[in-house]
Design an enzyme around this catalytic site. Structure first.
Site: not given
Ligand code: C2E
Ligand code: C2E
Length: 175
Positions: A46, A89
């Site tokens: 992430d 993301e």
């Protein structure tokens, strides 16, 4: 047809594989691990402070961050490793036939490669980092859900212990 296949399995922005494809691959790999008694690993990755990148520099720069990162990661992993964008993301990488120790070696190299990326954010250089959660599975008891859950927990720990790092966890047996 190849074009249809590509559209169905990849994320249009980054060309990484999509979540659906990743789940199928992971399920297959789990079956293989069970059959041949092998270990594989999943990295959950992430981008740190991605929201603030979007808020500060705009979504175009956010998109470039995603695109550039995928390009770099694709060069740093093996042909048989699968990189997918799970959403926003968040990304996952399936490392077949790779135990926790080796997966960690790969993850550390990925952290380093991402740190070296510089994006042009409207004339200003922009750097960013990622956090990585790692989970090994051996097929004995694990389910796709259990593998992803433990990688997710590891990622959570990586985020909450300061980001730009990898944390590893064994996935939890379902039985
Ligand atoms: P590949 O296996 O698809 O790996 C692509 C790239 O991922 C490598 O590019 C390297 O940047 C990274 N990578 C993958 N595995 C490792 C690893 O264990 N350690 C490190 N430090 N990096 C890794 P690279 O190095 O340019 O290699 C290109 C291709 O050449 C590889 O594609 C592979 O097919 C072959 N290759 C290179 N070195 C070896 C090796 O020691 N053993 C084997 N079996 N193949 C190798
Ligand atoms: P290393 O780079 O220290 O990697 C140690 C072990 O971590 C590798 O053992 C492998 O099990 C795992 N590993 C590292 N990177 C990756 C990756 O991108 N994907 C996956 N699935 N596993 C990874 P292995 O395969 O016995 O390789 C031993 C050493 O051989 C590596 O040590 C590295 O120095 C070299 N090597 C192997 N393949 C490549 C390659 O494609 N490119 C480069 N540059 N070096 C390679």
């Amino acid at each position: 047809n190849e074009e249809l296949e590509r559209l169905a399995t990849t994320d249009p922005l980054t060309s990484a594989f999509n979540r659906r494809y990743f789940m199928t691959k992971l399920q297959d790999e789990l079956k293989r691990s069970r059959r041949y008694d092998r270990s594989s690993s999943v990295l959950m990755l992430d981008i740190d402070h991605f929201k603030s990148i979007n808020d500060t520099y705009g979504h175009d720069v956010g998109d470039i961050v995603l695109i550039e990162m995928v390009k770099v990661l694709e060069n740093e992993i093996r042909e048989f490793d699968t990189l997918a964008r799970l959403g926003g993301e968040e990304f996952a990488i399936l490392l077949p036939e790779t135990n926790e120790t080796s997966a960690k070696v790969s993850a550390v190299r990925l952290l380093d490669a991402v740190r070296k990326i510089t994006i042009d954010a409207g004339g200003k250089p922009l750097n960013f980092t990622v956090s990585i959660g790692c989970s090994e599975f051996d097929g004995d008891y694990d389910t796709v859900e259990a593998v992803l859950k433990s990688a997710d927990l590891a990622l959570y720990e990586a985020k909450h212990s300061g980001r730009d790092r990898v944390v590893t966890k064994q996935s939890i047996p379902a039985a």
